[in-house]
Design a protein around this motif. Sequence first.
Motif, PDB file in Angstrom:
ATOM      1  N   GLN A 199       0.873  -1.178   0.000  1.00  0.00           N
ATOM      2  CA  GLN A 199       0.000   0.000   0.000  1.00  0.00           C
ATOM      3  C   GLN A 199       0.912   1.230   0.000  1.00  0.00           C
ATOM      4  N   TRP A 231       1.402   4.834   2.023  1.00  0.00           N
ATOM      5  CA  TRP A 231       2.105   5.018   3.291  1.00  0.00           C
ATOM      6  C   TRP A 231       3.491   5.614   3.089  1.00  0.00           C
ATOM      7  N   TRP A 239       8.057   3.306  10.791  1.00  0.00           N
ATOM      8  CA  TRP A 239       6.724   2.740  11.079  1.00  0.00           C
ATOM      9  C   TRP A 239       5.847   2.752   9.832  1.00  0.00           C
ATOM     10  N   ARG A 279       4.162  -0.341   7.569  1.00  0.00           N
ATOM     11  CA  ARG A 279       2.728  -0.377   7.259  1.00  0.00           C
ATOM     12  C   ARG A 279       2.487  -0.488   5.754  1.00  0.00           C
ATOM     13  N   GLY A 326       2.178  -4.123   4.837  1.00  0.00           N
ATOM     14  CA  GLY A 326       1.257  -4.985   5.555  1.00  0.00           C
ATOM     15  C   GLY A 326       1.620  -5.312   6.975  1.00  0.00           C
ATOM     16  N   ALA A 327       2.782  -4.900   7.441  1.00  0.00           N
ATOM     17  CA  ALA A 327       3.140  -5.141   8.841  1.00  0.00           C
ATOM     18  C   ALA A 327       2.423  -4.128   9.719  1.00  0.00           C
ATOM     19  N   GLU A 328       2.003  -4.562  10.891  1.00  0.00           N
ATOM     20  CA  GLU A 328       1.283  -3.674  11.796  1.00  0.00           C
ATOM     21  C   GLU A 328       1.887  -3.703  13.196  1.00  0.00           C
ATOM     22  N   GLY A 364       3.324  -2.336  16.747  1.00  0.00           N
ATOM     23  CA  GLY A 364       2.980  -1.221  17.610  1.00  0.00           C
ATOM     24  C   GLY A 364       4.132  -0.233  17.698  1.00  0.00           C
ATOM     25  N   VAL A 369       7.664  -9.222  13.892  1.00  0.00           N
ATOM     26  CA  VAL A 369       7.341  -8.812  12.525  1.00  0.00           C
ATOM     27  C   VAL A 369       7.863  -9.870  11.555  1.00  0.00           C
TER      28      VAL A 369
END
Length: 313
Positions: free
Chosen positions: A51, A54, A243, A247, A250-252, A254, A294
């Motif tokens: 995506q 980002w 960060w 994203r 596809g990694a999310e 914290g 991750v």
Amino acid sequence: MGALVRFEGELRPRHLVLGVVAAVVAGAIVITALGRLAGFGEVREALEGGQFGWLAVCAVGQVMVFAGYAGVLRSAVGFGDGADLPVGTSVRVVLASFAATQVFAFGGAAGLALVYWVLRRLGRERRDAAVLLIGLSTAVYLVFGTIAWAAALAALVLGRAPLGMTVPWLVGLPVLVVAARWFTAPERVGRWTGDRASAGWFGQGLATGVGAAAWVRGRLAGGDVRLFGWAIVYWVGDVASLWAALRAFGAEPGLVTVTAAYTTGYLVQSLPIPLIATAGVDTATTLLLHLLGVPLDLALLGVVAHRVFAFWL
């Protein structure tokens, strides 16, 4: 009001070629080695499903990085009756310093040497330039250490990271702060920073280090909001950039996970080994992100995307 200073530098073609070649080689080593470990098929699938919107956040984060360090430099140089360093010049110095640190490493000495040269060109005496150089770096890394300490504490409480990643930060930073306070106490600082012309390299180095720590302590006591505020902008921008890069694929993770991996991986850059800065930091950060949960392919793509903006921009 300080004098307004301008100067021009020259970038020789061989310097540019050397930097590009070194960066390409380092990036290729990281991508090939970690890509093989993660599996090129998985990496390709994650890349195809990215995506990329980002990545705009990555760019904004890096603008914050450049602006933050330029602000630190201008605040430090202009303190008191110092020179009024133009914004454009400060940004150029920062970009050149970052490039030197990324390509040549040596524990960041190449970038520091360039900033020292600038301070000398601004009319600072050798000792004063050295104290200011180490002082502004100390201020920046004090903010870095505080962020790392808070991330380590949060990771420990939440059970997000192993003790080996958290305890060194939680113990080490307070010890360094206590030692710095002891050396820079008003009743002692003059003893360490007095005339050291005949004290040899160790004595002169100690005097410079204590003088720099005392300079930072003075800025803290005086509530120098600009200096430390710009340092916060610098580090927050880089963490946000990483960060967002994660994203994008596809990694999310914290915020605590990203910050803990970032700050610990960043320490690799301080190793005094030539030509490892980019590859070393990226490898360490990728593996630390994987250690914290991750997926390796996503960690690799996120770190490489972050590097595209952090270095090539």
